[in-house]
Scaffold this motif. Structure first.
Motif, PDB file in Angstrom:
ATOM      1  N   ALA A  47     -13.183  -5.185   3.666  1.00 30.76           N
ATOM      2  CA  ALA A  47     -13.020  -4.814   2.259  1.00 30.76           C
ATOM      3  C   ALA A  47     -14.322  -4.274   1.689  1.00 30.76           C
ATOM      4  O   ALA A  47     -15.405  -4.610   2.145  1.00 30.76           O
ATOM      5  CB  ALA A  47     -12.556  -6.023   1.459  1.00 30.76           C
ATOM      6  N   GLY A  48     -14.188  -3.418   0.684  1.00 31.55           N
ATOM      7  CA  GLY A  48     -15.350  -2.894  -0.019  1.00 31.55           C
ATOM      8  C   GLY A  48     -15.666  -1.445   0.305  1.00 31.55           C
ATOM      9  O   GLY A  48     -16.349  -0.778  -0.468  1.00 31.55           O
ATOM     10  N   ARG A  61      -5.976  -1.384  -0.098  1.00 30.86           N
ATOM     11  CA  ARG A  61      -4.587  -0.922  -0.120  1.00 30.86           C
ATOM     12  C   ARG A  61      -4.365   0.131   0.961  1.00 30.86           C
ATOM     13  O   ARG A  61      -5.186   1.022   1.137  1.00 30.86           O
ATOM     14  CB  ARG A  61      -4.238  -0.285  -1.468  1.00 30.86           C
ATOM     15  CG  ARG A  61      -4.116  -1.236  -2.622  1.00 30.86           C
ATOM     16  CD  ARG A  61      -3.835  -0.504  -3.935  1.00 30.86           C
ATOM     17  NE  ARG A  61      -4.873   0.489  -4.231  1.00 30.86           N
ATOM     18  CZ  ARG A  61      -4.711   1.817  -4.113  1.00 30.86           C
ATOM     19  NH1 ARG A  61      -3.588   2.335  -3.725  1.00 30.86           N
ATOM     20  NH2 ARG A  61      -5.706   2.640  -4.402  1.00 30.86           N
ATOM     21  N   SER A  70      -7.781   2.108   1.401  1.00 31.17           N
ATOM     22  CA  SER A  70      -8.751   2.336   0.321  1.00 31.17           C
ATOM     23  C   SER A  70      -9.800   1.228   0.304  1.00 31.17           C
ATOM     24  O   SER A  70      -9.619   0.168   0.922  1.00 31.17           O
ATOM     25  CB  SER A  70      -8.028   2.385  -1.029  1.00 31.17           C
ATOM     26  OG  SER A  70      -7.442   1.129  -1.311  1.00 31.17           O
ATOM     27  N   ALA A  71     -10.870   1.452  -0.429  1.00 28.74           N
ATOM     28  CA  ALA A  71     -11.957   0.471  -0.514  1.00 28.74           C
ATOM     29  C   ALA A  71     -11.477  -0.860  -1.090  1.00 28.74           C
ATOM     30  O   ALA A  71     -12.025  -1.909  -0.766  1.00 28.74           O
ATOM     31  CB  ALA A  71     -13.102   1.025  -1.365  1.00 28.74           C
ATOM     32  N   ASP A  72     -10.416  -0.826  -1.912  1.00 28.19           N
ATOM     33  CA  ASP A  72      -9.895  -2.075  -2.478  1.00 28.19           C
ATOM     34  C   ASP A  72      -8.822  -2.721  -1.600  1.00 28.19           C
ATOM     35  O   ASP A  72      -8.156  -3.668  -2.015  1.00 28.19           O
ATOM     36  CB  ASP A  72      -9.396  -1.865  -3.904  1.00 28.19           C
ATOM     37  CG  ASP A  72      -8.220  -0.908  -4.007  1.00 28.19           C
ATOM     38  OD1 ASP A  72      -7.781  -0.350  -2.969  1.00 28.19           O
ATOM     39  OD2 ASP A  72      -7.728  -0.696  -5.137  1.00 28.19           O
TER      40      ASP A  72
END
Length: 185
Positions: free
Chosen positions: A71-72, A160, A156-158
């Motif tokens: 994540a991130g 998803r 995605s970075a978040d």
């Protein structure tokens, strides 16, 4: 004019040939991800999925990981195997994009239903340096609802899932999809 009589042997040959052609067409569609183009997103058998599976898996370095560990930053997950010609062909292209992007995007290659020794041998031959995981029984592959090899998931970075593609990606198509993950400059 009388209709020609078709012998039962000829009829079986025609029907058999038609079945072979049908099987070949289905195999071709599966091999290219059902889209015919790397510009069209493929969907999994379970439909669009937006959340990552939560189970842990072993990395090639022997440590345990989960997708939450990534994540991130945007993440590209590529399911591959040494027995998959399209997978083998795309690995150097994934490495080239990984090298070009540096630490902007994370890459995770997951060996699907493959022998670890064969996967390690292939990675050595192709020069892949990004993080590699192992899915010896295909559990992770199925958790994503994947149906074809190779399959690439774009996260995605978040965290998803924003896109997936079943089939071989070349460098250009991979870059186009990865750029969609990056924040606008």
């Amino acid at each position: 004019m009388p209709r020609p009589v078709i012998s039962s042997a000829l009829r079986r040959t025609i029907v058999g040939g038609a079945l072979v052609a049908l099987v070949a067409a289905v195999a071709l569609i599966a091999a290219i991800g059902g889209s015919g183009s790397a510009d069209e997103p493929a969907t999994s058998a379970s439909g669009a999925q937006s959340e990552l599976p939560t189970q842990s898996f072993e990395l090639f370095d022997g440590t345990e990981a989960t997708f939450a560990d990534f994540a991130g930053k945007p993440l590209v997950i590529n399911f591959w195997a040494s027995w998959c010609p399209s997978c083998v062909a795309e690995l150097p292209e994934f490495e080239a994009v990984h090298q070009a992007l540096g630490d902007e995007v994370q890459f995770l290659g997951i060996a699907n239903a493959d022998e670890r020794s064969r996967g390690l041998e292939l990675i050595e031959q192709t020069g892949v340096t990004y993080t590699l995981g192992d899915d010896p029984d295909g559990e992770l592959f199925r958790a994503f609802g994947n149906i074809a090899m190779p399959t690439t998931i774009f996260v995605s970075a978040d965290g998803r899932i924003v896109d997936s593609f079943a089939g071989q990606l070349d460098e250009r198509a991979l870059v186009e999809r990865v750029e969609r993950l990056l924040p606008e400059a």
